[in-house]
Write an enzyme that holds these catalytic residues in place. Structure first.
Site, PDB file in Angstrom:
ATOM      1  N   TYR A 136       0.845  -1.198   0.000  1.00 53.62           N
ATOM      2  CA  TYR A 136       0.000   0.000   0.000  1.00 53.62           C
ATOM      3  C   TYR A 136       0.877   1.242   0.000  1.00 53.62           C
ATOM      4  O   TYR A 136       1.591   1.520   0.966  1.00 53.62           O
ATOM      5  CB  TYR A 136      -0.898  -0.039   1.238  1.00 53.62           C
ATOM      6  CG  TYR A 136      -1.960   1.035   1.326  1.00 53.62           C
ATOM      7  CD1 TYR A 136      -2.270   1.875   0.270  1.00 53.62           C
ATOM      8  CD2 TYR A 136      -2.676   1.193   2.512  1.00 53.62           C
ATOM      9  CE1 TYR A 136      -3.256   2.835   0.371  1.00 53.62           C
ATOM     10  CE2 TYR A 136      -3.670   2.150   2.636  1.00 53.62           C
ATOM     11  CZ  TYR A 136      -3.952   2.972   1.561  1.00 53.62           C
ATOM     12  OH  TYR A 136      -4.930   3.932   1.672  1.00 53.62           O
ATOM     13  N   LYS A 164      -1.616  -1.408  -3.854  1.00 53.12           N
ATOM     14  CA  LYS A 164      -2.751  -0.513  -3.623  1.00 53.12           C
ATOM     15  C   LYS A 164      -2.207   0.905  -3.755  1.00 53.12           C
ATOM     16  O   LYS A 164      -1.367   1.348  -2.970  1.00 53.12           O
ATOM     17  CB  LYS A 164      -3.363  -0.740  -2.239  1.00 53.12           C
ATOM     18  CG  LYS A 164      -4.561   0.176  -1.960  1.00 53.12           C
ATOM     19  CD  LYS A 164      -5.102  -0.020  -0.549  1.00 53.12           C
ATOM     20  CE  LYS A 164      -6.228   0.975  -0.269  1.00 53.12           C
ATOM     21  NZ  LYS A 164      -6.693   0.905   1.139  1.00 53.12           N
TER      22      LYS A 164
END
Length: 298
Positions: A136, A164
């Site tokens: 992420y 992400k």
């Protein structure tokens, strides 16, 4: 392409009882609701899930409850990120024992490690279990961006399976998608459609907590090649996206709308504060527009 995290993954809120305690049964009911309406992935214990204020034991209980409810119908990903590599590995191994399908970990925050420290952190996580890892990248919250070179090196690891992306750098994301082949997921609802246009494969969506069908409709239209419909549906969804992503933190806005719909949510935990009436009314206005997008899609 196999997507171990699903394609439309809700960054699910963590329901609490009115007294602030964990509500596992509410989490199960909400997960079923989301999957029934088009989500093929559920992410628990992310930022929208208030992971900074839930204990390790609560995270484990939550994960097991959601797996029991929808684990046979959706990819269930456990958030295990922290700024302490040792703690991240402990969370990852606990998630594996619980039966998680994948792991999500944010770039270590606050301490601002070097790029080599970040690379070693994610490599240690990927080595710790056989589960696929979604990295992420959200420098606006962590204070440190993942560099291009770091992502290129991480992409070589067989269990670094996706990114992400909330870096807000479309050119950089497009180049990395092209150069690494890593599946990219939009981690910023306002960029879902633009990221799909440059090669993203899915979303991890806060807005999907309250508008799963409308969120999916945009991406389904784009995937089918109907870019005009995707653009129109996205335009209908934008008032809700803007309200939820700019007026307050995502857990606050999502829970406010879920409470209005009598869906499991409960309060947020301090230091977050629940939405007041004015904020809730602004969110409801955006929500009604999103419901229109869902109705058009169907």
């Amino acid at each position: 392409m196999h997507l171990p995290f699903g394609r439309i993954a809700a960054a699910m809120v963590t329901p609490f009882h009115p007294d602030g305690s964990l509500d596992p049964e509410g989490a199960q009911a909400l997960a079923v609701h989301l999957v029934d309406r088009g989500c093929d992935g559920i992410v628990v214990s992310g930022t929208t899930g208030e992971a900074p204020t839930t204990s390790d034991a609560e995270k484990d209980t939550l994960l097991r409850a959601v797996l029991e409810a929808v684990g046979d119908r959706a990819a269930v990903t456990a958030g295990v990120g922290s700024n302490d590599t040792r703690h991240t590995l402990e969370l990852a191994r606990a998630a594996e024992r619980a039966g998680a399908h994948g792991l999500l970990a944010v770039t270590p925050y606050y301490s601002k490690p070097s790029q080599e420290g970040i690379r070693q952190h994610f490599t240690a996580l990927a080595d710790a279990t056989p589960l696929p890892v979604m990295v992420y990248d959200i420098p606006g919250r962590t204070g440190t961006a993942l560099s291009r070179d770091t992502l290129l090196r991480l992409a070589e690891h067989p269990r670094i399976a996706a990114v992400k992306d909330a870096a807000y750098h479309l050119l950089g994301s497009a180049r990395l998608i092209a150069d690494t082949g890593l599946p990219y997921y939009s981690g910023a609802d306002e960029l879902n459609l633009p990221l799909f246009a440059v090669g993203a494969v899915g979303v991890v969506s806060t807005v999907a907590n309250v508008a799963p069908a409308a969120t999916r409709a945009v991406l389904d239209a784009h995937a089918s090649g109907d870019t005009a419909a995707a653009t129109a549906l996205n335009a209908r969804l934008l008032p809700l996206v803007e309200a939820m992503m700019t007026l307050a933190q995502g857990a606050v806005t999502a829970k406010a709308l879920l409470r209005q719909r009598q869906l499991p949510a409960g309060p947020v935990r301090l230091p977050l504060l629940d939405a007041d009436r004015e904020l809730t009314e602004a969110l409801l206005s955006g929500y009604l527009a999103a419901e229109g997008a869902s109705a058009v899609a169907s």
